[in-house]
Design an enzyme around this catalytic site. Structure first.
Site, PDB file in Angstrom:
ATOM      1  CG  HIS A  87      -1.906  10.616 -23.943  1.00 37.23           C
ATOM      2  ND1 HIS A  87      -2.409  10.890 -22.685  1.00 37.23           N
ATOM      3  CD2 HIS A  87      -0.560  10.761 -23.840  1.00 37.23           C
ATOM      4  CE1 HIS A  87      -1.404  11.195 -21.869  1.00 37.23           C
ATOM      5  NE2 HIS A  87      -0.286  11.122 -22.552  1.00 37.23           N
ATOM      6  CE  LYS A 105       4.933  17.448 -13.692  1.00 38.38           C
ATOM      7  NZ  LYS A 105       5.188  16.209 -14.467  1.00 38.38           N
ATOM      8  NE  ARG A 131      -4.054  -2.049   2.079  1.00 43.59           N
ATOM      9  CZ  ARG A 131      -3.975  -3.265   2.615  1.00 43.59           C
ATOM     10  NH1 ARG A 131      -2.901  -3.595   3.338  1.00 43.59           N
ATOM     11  NH2 ARG A 131      -4.933  -4.137   2.443  1.00 43.59           N
ATOM     12  NE  ARG A 141       0.304  17.066 -11.815  1.00 47.31           N
ATOM     13  CZ  ARG A 141       0.941  16.224 -11.019  1.00 47.31           C
ATOM     14  NH1 ARG A 141       0.675  16.218  -9.724  1.00 47.31           N
ATOM     15  NH2 ARG A 141       1.852  15.400 -11.492  1.00 47.31           N
ATOM     16  CG  HIS A 201       0.189  15.503 -22.749  1.00 48.32           C
ATOM     17  ND1 HIS A 201       0.868  16.674 -22.989  1.00 48.32           N
ATOM     18  CD2 HIS A 201       1.079  14.684 -22.119  1.00 48.32           C
ATOM     19  CE1 HIS A 201       2.104  16.571 -22.513  1.00 48.32           C
ATOM     20  NE2 HIS A 201       2.248  15.368 -21.985  1.00 48.32           N
ATOM     21  CD  GLU A 236      -4.307  16.194 -14.614  1.00 51.48           C
ATOM     22  OE1 GLU A 236      -5.052  15.920 -15.551  1.00 51.48           O
ATOM     23  OE2 GLU A 236      -3.160  15.716 -14.486  1.00 51.48           O
ATOM     24  CG  ASN A 285      -2.717  16.755 -18.937  1.00 54.24           C
ATOM     25  OD1 ASN A 285      -1.742  16.049 -18.758  1.00 54.24           O
ATOM     26  ND2 ASN A 285      -3.703  16.856 -18.047  1.00 54.24           N
ATOM     27  CD  GLU A 298       5.976  16.331 -21.865  1.00 51.84           C
ATOM     28  OE1 GLU A 298       5.556  17.400 -21.377  1.00 51.84           O
ATOM     29  OE2 GLU A 298       5.242  15.364 -22.118  1.00 51.84           O
ATOM     30  CE  LYS A 340      -0.989  13.865 -14.007  1.00 46.83           C
ATOM     31  NZ  LYS A 340      -1.364  14.330 -15.369  1.00 46.83           N
ATOM     32  CG  HIS A 344       5.083  11.242 -24.234  1.00 47.35           C
ATOM     33  ND1 HIS A 344       3.719  11.076 -24.117  1.00 47.35           N
ATOM     34  CD2 HIS A 344       5.397  12.305 -23.453  1.00 47.35           C
ATOM     35  CE1 HIS A 344       3.227  11.998 -23.310  1.00 47.35           C
ATOM     36  NE2 HIS A 344       4.215  12.750 -22.888  1.00 47.35           N
TER      37      HIS A 344
END
Length: 349
Positions: free
Chosen positions: A245, A220, A120, A234, A241, A230, A238, A184, A142, A258
């Site tokens: 994606h 960031k 956990r 935040r 993205h 997010e 993206n 990026e 993330k 990417h």
């Protein structure tokens, strides 16, 4: 030595310094009472840096084990994650022990996710070795893996205990992967810093790479501190993205990197923004030129209609539409919600 502190949950430090990979054990010792450390890396990075990292960590009195997976986005699956977690269990890591992610964005996402779900949640350290991971993915917590339905659909927010960035690792990075990371960097300038974008636009970033990394990480860091999970700001990270994606998915996560996919996505949404009067005229052309400067793609062989269809499974959509990150101008970004039946119209098809 450049240093930043991320003030979320248990605050953690980010260090940026050439040669840091050789002395990483000392920094880890400062934040961990672990007895055993699992270094997770891939087949590209292991021959270059695993022995160096292992030696530095062992010198501080830790027992070190290592898990090596096949490099590439195709390994970013639930099967590999289960194998990683079983490896940690087989080696009897406890809650006081630690994972070190040694590699690029795929490695950091996967090692971070494995550490998030094992017992956990146990501590992990990011030791990013690619430009993309140094300027973006190693910071902010993330973690996750891809599913057949889309990219990063299975994951968790799990902040690292420490981030150690050694710009010298970029010297062993193939030119393609440096360009990938620049996707990026360009994104960061587009959404938050006109001055950073202009530096990318007009100078050779390799001559000032430490400051470039610092600027991206600092931007960031601020965003993550203000919106860790997010829920608002935040989401601006993206930019490009949603389409990016979708493009990666259409290529089955092979053949298009990417950074390349995000670059195409940034260009698509900026052109769309100009067409509907939300983005300053000429913005897309500036982005296109800077993408070309760093050898990034500006188009894809799939149609805009195919890309839009693939967007429908993106995790940033809602039931009735998609929140797109758009630019009013370079350095200024905002969220624009488009209903499902208006998305094709937004993109001019």
């Amino acid at each position: 030595m450049k240093k930043l502190t991320v003030h979320v949950g248990s605050a953690y430090e980010i260090y940026i310094e050439k040669g840091l990979i050789k002395t990483c054990g000392g920094y880890i010792k400062e934040v961990s009472s672990a007895k055993k450390i699992a270094v997770i890396t891939d087949t590209n990075v292991a021959p270059l840096y695993l022995d160096t990292v292992r030696s530095s960590i062992e010198k501080e009195g830790f027992e070190v084990i290592s898990y090596i997976f096949k490099a590439g986005e195709s390994s970013k699956t639930t099967d590999i994650i289960v194998d990683m977690v079983e490896f940690l269990a087989e080696n009897r890591l406890t809650r006081k022990d630690m994972v070190v992610a040694l590699g690029g964005g795929v490695c950091g996402d996967m090692a971070g996710f494995a550490s998030a779900i094992y017992l956990r949640g146990i501590d992990f350290v990011q030791l990013p070795t690619t430009l993309l991971s140094q300027v973006d993915s190693s910071v902010g917590g993330k973690t996750g893996v891809d599913l057949p339905q889309g990219k990063n659909l299975c994951g968790a927010f799990h902040q690292p205990r420490l981030v150690l960035i050694d710009p010298e690792t970029l010297n062993t990075l193939p030119a393609h992967f440096f360009s990938d990371g620049m996707g990026e960097v360009i994104k960061t300038g587009c959404i938050k810093s006109k001055s950073l974008f202009e530096k990318i636009e007009n100078a050779d970033v390799k001559e000032d790479i430490e400051d470039i990394i610092y600027s991206c990480v600092d931007i960031k860091r601020g965003v993550v501190e203000r919106d860790e999970k997010e829920q608002g700001e935040r989401a601006l990270l993206n930019f490009g993205h949603t389409a990016g994606h979708a493009i990666e998915k259409l290529h089955n996560f092979t053949g298009v990197s990417h950074g390349e996919a995000v670059g195409i996505g940034m260009l698509m949404i900026s052109r769309a923004g100009e067409q509907v009067g939300l983005t300053e005229a000429g913005t897309a052309d500036r982005i296109k030129k800077v993408l070309e400067k760093y050898n990034l793609k500006t188009n894809d062989n799939h149609s805009a209609g195919d890309i839009i269809s693939a967007m429908q499974s993106d995790k940033k959509r809602t039931g009735s539409g998609i929140n797109f990150v758009m630019l009013s101008s370079i350095g200024n970004s905002f969220l624009h919600f488009a209903e499902n039946d208006k998305i094709k119209e937004l993109f001019g098809i």
